[in-house]
Scaffold this motif. Structure first.
Motif, PDB file in Angstrom:
ATOM      1  N   ILE A 163      11.031  19.640 -12.017  1.00 42.83           N
ATOM      2  CA  ILE A 163      10.758  18.489 -11.148  1.00 42.83           C
ATOM      3  C   ILE A 163      10.338  18.954  -9.763  1.00 42.83           C
ATOM      4  O   ILE A 163       9.386  18.420  -9.173  1.00 42.83           O
ATOM      5  CB  ILE A 163      12.000  17.576 -11.074  1.00 42.83           C
ATOM      6  N   SER A 164      11.021  19.946  -9.239  1.00 41.00           N
ATOM      7  CA  SER A 164      10.673  20.475  -7.911  1.00 41.00           C
ATOM      8  C   SER A 164       9.288  21.110  -7.926  1.00 41.00           C
ATOM      9  O   SER A 164       8.489  20.913  -6.996  1.00 41.00           O
ATOM     10  CB  SER A 164      11.724  21.501  -7.474  1.00 41.00           C
ATOM     11  N   PHE A 165       8.985  21.874  -8.975  1.00 39.45           N
ATOM     12  CA  PHE A 165       7.667  22.504  -9.085  1.00 39.45           C
ATOM     13  C   PHE A 165       6.567  21.457  -9.223  1.00 39.45           C
ATOM     14  O   PHE A 165       5.476  21.601  -8.643  1.00 39.45           O
ATOM     15  CB  PHE A 165       7.652  23.443 -10.286  1.00 39.45           C
ATOM     16  N   VAL A 218       8.373  12.538  -3.140  1.00 37.95           N
ATOM     17  CA  VAL A 218       8.657  13.929  -2.781  1.00 37.95           C
ATOM     18  C   VAL A 218       9.962  14.020  -2.006  1.00 37.95           C
ATOM     19  O   VAL A 218      10.779  14.926  -2.237  1.00 37.95           O
ATOM     20  CB  VAL A 218       7.487  14.517  -1.974  1.00 37.95           C
ATOM     21  N   ARG A 219      10.187  13.101  -1.085  1.00 39.92           N
ATOM     22  CA  ARG A 219      11.443  13.113  -0.322  1.00 39.92           C
ATOM     23  C   ARG A 219      12.642  12.893  -1.239  1.00 39.92           C
ATOM     24  O   ARG A 219      13.702  13.499  -1.041  1.00 39.92           O
ATOM     25  CB  ARG A 219      11.397  12.038   0.758  1.00 39.92           C
ATOM     26  N   MET A 220      12.477  12.043  -2.241  1.00 36.47           N
ATOM     27  CA  MET A 220      13.567  11.830  -3.185  1.00 36.47           C
ATOM     28  C   MET A 220      13.841  13.108  -3.983  1.00 36.47           C
ATOM     29  O   MET A 220      15.008  13.475  -4.211  1.00 36.47           O
ATOM     30  CB  MET A 220      13.211  10.684  -4.139  1.00 36.47           C
ATOM     31  N   VAL A 221      12.779  13.790  -4.416  1.00 32.82           N
ATOM     32  CA  VAL A 221      12.957  15.045  -5.150  1.00 32.82           C
ATOM     33  C   VAL A 221      13.619  16.102  -4.275  1.00 32.82           C
ATOM     34  O   VAL A 221      14.461  16.879  -4.740  1.00 32.82           O
ATOM     35  CB  VAL A 221      11.601  15.540  -5.687  1.00 32.82           C
ATOM     36  N   VAL A 222      13.245  16.142  -2.999  1.00 33.55           N
ATOM     37  CA  VAL A 222      13.882  17.085  -2.072  1.00 33.55           C
ATOM     38  C   VAL A 222      15.381  16.803  -1.985  1.00 33.55           C
ATOM     39  O   VAL A 222      16.215  17.727  -1.979  1.00 33.55           O
ATOM     40  CB  VAL A 222      13.230  17.000  -0.682  1.00 33.55           C
ATOM     41  N   ALA A 223      15.747  15.519  -1.936  1.00 33.53           N
ATOM     42  CA  ALA A 223      17.162  15.166  -1.878  1.00 33.53           C
ATOM     43  C   ALA A 223      17.887  15.586  -3.153  1.00 33.53           C
ATOM     44  O   ALA A 223      19.007  16.124  -3.104  1.00 33.53           O
ATOM     45  CB  ALA A 223      17.312  13.661  -1.650  1.00 33.53           C
ATOM     46  N   ILE A 224      17.255  15.354  -4.322  1.00 33.66           N
ATOM     47  CA  ILE A 224      17.863  15.754  -5.597  1.00 33.66           C
ATOM     48  C   ILE A 224      18.013  17.269  -5.668  1.00 33.66           C
ATOM     49  O   ILE A 224      19.066  17.794  -6.065  1.00 33.66           O
ATOM     50  CB  ILE A 224      17.016  15.234  -6.771  1.00 33.66           C
ATOM     51  N   ALA A 225      16.966  17.985  -5.275  1.00 31.60           N
ATOM     52  CA  ALA A 225      17.011  19.451  -5.322  1.00 31.60           C
ATOM     53  C   ALA A 225      18.038  20.008  -4.342  1.00 31.60           C
ATOM     54  O   ALA A 225      18.740  20.981  -4.653  1.00 31.60           O
ATOM     55  CB  ALA A 225      15.628  20.019  -5.010  1.00 31.60           C
ATOM     56  N   VAL A 253      14.172  26.463  -7.766  1.00 28.82           N
ATOM     57  CA  VAL A 253      14.505  25.218  -7.056  1.00 28.82           C
ATOM     58  C   VAL A 253      14.574  25.470  -5.559  1.00 28.82           C
ATOM     59  O   VAL A 253      14.066  24.670  -4.748  1.00 28.82           O
ATOM     60  CB  VAL A 253      15.832  24.641  -7.574  1.00 28.82           C
ATOM     61  N   LEU A 254      15.190  26.576  -5.166  1.00 31.03           N
ATOM     62  CA  LEU A 254      15.325  26.887  -3.739  1.00 31.03           C
ATOM     63  C   LEU A 254      13.963  27.099  -3.085  1.00 31.03           C
ATOM     64  O   LEU A 254      13.682  26.541  -2.009  1.00 31.03           O
ATOM     65  CB  LEU A 254      16.199  28.132  -3.579  1.00 31.03           C
ATOM     66  N   ILE A 255      13.099  27.883  -3.728  1.00 34.62           N
ATOM     67  CA  ILE A 255      11.763  28.157  -3.167  1.00 34.62           C
ATOM     68  C   ILE A 255      10.931  26.873  -3.095  1.00 34.62           C
ATOM     69  O   ILE A 255      10.299  26.588  -2.066  1.00 34.62           O
ATOM     70  CB  ILE A 255      11.047  29.231  -4.010  1.00 34.62           C
ATOM     71  N   CYS A 256      10.932  26.084  -4.168  1.00 37.69           N
ATOM     72  CA  CYS A 256      10.151  24.840  -4.182  1.00 37.69           C
ATOM     73  C   CYS A 256      10.663  23.856  -3.143  1.00 37.69           C
ATOM     74  O   CYS A 256       9.867  23.150  -2.508  1.00 37.69           O
ATOM     75  CB  CYS A 256      10.195  24.216  -5.573  1.00 37.69           C
ATOM     76  N   THR A 257      11.960  23.794  -2.959  1.00 32.63           N
ATOM     77  CA  THR A 257      12.523  22.872  -1.961  1.00 32.63           C
ATOM     78  C   THR A 257      12.102  23.272  -0.558  1.00 32.63           C
ATOM     79  O   THR A 257      11.746  22.407   0.263  1.00 32.63           O
ATOM     80  CB  THR A 257      14.058  22.844  -2.071  1.00 32.63           C
ATOM     81  N   VAL A 258      12.120  24.563  -0.276  1.00 34.23           N
ATOM     82  CA  VAL A 258      11.689  25.030   1.045  1.00 34.23           C
ATOM     83  C   VAL A 258      10.217  24.696   1.265  1.00 34.23           C
ATOM     84  O   VAL A 258       9.821  24.209   2.346  1.00 34.23           O
ATOM     85  CB  VAL A 258      11.932  26.547   1.178  1.00 34.23           C
ATOM     86  N   LEU A 259       9.380  24.935   0.248  1.00 31.71           N
ATOM     87  CA  LEU A 259       7.957  24.601   0.368  1.00 31.71           C
ATOM     88  C   LEU A 259       7.738  23.112   0.581  1.00 31.71           C
ATOM     89  O   LEU A 259       6.900  22.685   1.390  1.00 31.71           O
ATOM     90  CB  LEU A 259       7.206  25.055  -0.884  1.00 31.71           C
ATOM     91  N   LEU A 260       8.503  22.284  -0.131  1.00 31.22           N
ATOM     92  CA  LEU A 260       8.367  20.837   0.013  1.00 31.22           C
ATOM     93  C   LEU A 260       8.747  20.383   1.415  1.00 31.22           C
ATOM     94  O   LEU A 260       8.069  19.540   2.018  1.00 31.22           O
ATOM     95  CB  LEU A 260       9.243  20.122  -1.019  1.00 31.22           C
ATOM     96  N   VAL A 261       9.826  20.932   1.949  1.00 23.69           N
ATOM     97  CA  VAL A 261      10.262  20.553   3.298  1.00 23.69           C
ATOM     98  C   VAL A 261       9.213  20.961   4.334  1.00 23.69           C
ATOM     99  O   VAL A 261       8.881  20.190   5.245  1.00 23.69           O
ATOM    100  CB  VAL A 261      11.629  21.191   3.615  1.00 23.69           C
ATOM    101  N   VAL A 262       8.669  22.173   4.196  1.00 19.22           N
ATOM    102  CA  VAL A 262       7.650  22.646   5.145  1.00 19.22           C
ATOM    103  C   VAL A 262       6.410  21.761   5.074  1.00 19.22           C
ATOM    104  O   VAL A 262       5.847  21.346   6.105  1.00 19.22           O
ATOM    105  CB  VAL A 262       7.297  24.119   4.852  1.00 19.22           C
ATOM    106  N   GLN A 263       5.949  21.444   3.858  1.00 24.36           N
ATOM    107  CA  GLN A 263       4.754  20.620   3.704  1.00 24.36           C
ATOM    108  C   GLN A 263       4.976  19.195   4.187  1.00 24.36           C
ATOM    109  O   GLN A 263       4.070  18.571   4.760  1.00 24.36           O
ATOM    110  CB  GLN A 263       4.316  20.603   2.238  1.00 24.36           C
ATOM    111  N   LEU A 264       6.173  18.653   3.975  1.00 30.50           N
ATOM    112  CA  LEU A 264       6.468  17.306   4.468  1.00 30.50           C
ATOM    113  C   LEU A 264       6.414  17.256   5.986  1.00 30.50           C
ATOM    114  O   LEU A 264       5.954  16.275   6.582  1.00 30.50           O
ATOM    115  CB  LEU A 264       7.842  16.855   3.968  1.00 30.50           C
TER     116      LEU A 264
END
Length: 388
Positions: free
Chosen positions: A159-161, A306-313, A252-263
């Motif tokens: 899901i994160s990927f 994406v924000r919801m996925v970040v919260a789940i991750a 999950v950790l790497i994808c979450t960091v990328l998602l936060v940076v891109q957001l």
């Protein structure tokens, strides 16, 4: 979960353990005495370390059983509602397929954990069961719980990927992530993470044995000491017990960091566009700016997802981090296992880390309700909070 994996490992060294720990020949049906070693050498080592006396161990174990049962019940209810809502929403969106699979796995984990806790609770209160609670619950719930926890980790990683692709390549993601592709990916994850739990029935089998402690014949399990079964057990231990969980956690950790940076980049871009639009009021410049940044932005609907996925991750990372630490302790410290000096500490830590999945599964429905408007509206109709 960690205790289950380590139990697979120590049974492969059964003869050596019986030589070192004579108490293994005098097991009772009480799970709190199942791995105890009352030899003089072990008693001196336990006193020297000062870790968890008998009274402390029993109190902590009972507290963990009762608290985990409450959390499991909450997780069963929460994930049942989540599954019902996702079914009503339908599976036109690929994200609904993966989120439904995650809810189904969390629901199954809570049911398996409840069954294992119930067996231990009945035995502790001297309920004479027609089976050895610890061993039978291991084959009927504990092993499946361990492997299914890895399945949950990999579904969360997927899901994160998937959301990372939505941000990095927003114009191509609909061709990369389809309903059929998501369904196939979930099946592959289940095949390579949960299905190996059935290998346990090659290494262990059910037998009827006479228990002198209970003075009757009960259902128990014994290991199959064939070379193929032992080799298969060791391979599944290394791959499914260590490599897969740590790799999924890293993804999950790497994808979450990328998602936060891109957001953050998207939020900054939107603020700059809004500022230019308000200050200059030049439609042509705004159009040019929008077209030049078309590949760097996503819709507000996708951004909320994406924000919801970040919260789940993030919730998964917080709940799964202690498991990774305990796994490393099992690998690094030789005595940190069910037959070592720190066996009680390892059992307590495995109980604590096993709570991470039910807690995460219970909290996910709150994330869905808070951050997904469609989920919230269907949920309110489902529980009769809205008349229409």
């Amino acid at each position: 979960m960690l205790t289950v994996y380590w139990k697979m490992y120590v049974h492969s060294k059964e003869e050596d353990n019986i030589t070192r720990y004579p108490a293994l020949d005098q097991m009772t049906d009480n799970p709190f005495h199942l791995w105890e070693d009352h030899s003089e050498e072990s008693s001196m080592l336990t006193l020297a370390t000062g870790f968890l006396s008998d009274e402390q161990f029993y109190i902590i174990s009972l507290f963990m059983i009762y608290s985990s049962q409450i959390i499991n019940i909450c997780s069963i209810i929460a994930n049942s509602l989540s599954i019902a809502v996702f079914v009503k929403l339908g599976f036109s969106e690929p994200s609904n397929i993966s989120l439904t699979a995650l809810a189904v796995c969390d629901f199954t984990l809570a049911v398996l954990y409840t069954w294992c806790n119930l067996c231990f609770w009945l035995t502790y209160h001297n309920v004479r069961l027609p089976f050895h609670s610890a061993n039978v619950s291991y084959l009927t719930g504990g092993a499946q719980f361990a492997f299914l926890s890895t399945t949950v980790a990999w579904i969360t990683a997927f899901i994160s990927f998937e959301r990372c692709l939505c941000i990095l390549v927003p114009l191509k993601v609909r061709r990369l992530i389809t309903r059929r592709g998501t369904f196939v990916a979930i099946l592959i994850i289940i095949l390579f993470t949960f299905c190996p739990s059935f290998f346990t029935y090659i290494r262990y089998k059910f037998v009827w044995v006479f228990n002198p402690y209970l003075n009757r014949t009960i259902l128990n399990t014994i290991p199959v000491n064939s070379e193929f079964a032992i080799l298969l057990e060791k391979i599944s231990l290394v791959i499914c017990g260590v490599i897969q969980p740590l790799l999924a956690f890293s993804i999950v950790l790497i994808c979450t960091v990328l998602l936060v940076v891109q957001l953050r980049k998207i939020s900054s871009w939107r603020m700059s566009v809004t500022s230019v639009k308000g200050q200059q009021g030049q439609l042509e410049k705004n159009t040019a700016a929008s077209s030049s940044a078309a590949e760097a932005r996503i819709s507000q609907k996708e951004e909320r997802l994406v924000r919801m996925v970040v919260a789940i991750a993030t919730m998964f990372i917080v709940s799964y981090f202690p498991t990774c630490i305990t796994l490393l302790c099992y690998v690094i410290f030789d005595e940190f296992n069910m037959f070592g000096v720190y066996r009680r500490l390892s059992l307590v830590s495995s109980h604590i880390t096993s709570l991470g999945q039910p807690v995460s599964g219970s909290v996910n429905i709150l994330i869905y309700y808070k951050m997904a408007s469609k989920f919230r509206s269907v949920f309110r109709r489902l529980v009769r909070l809205d008349r229409q």
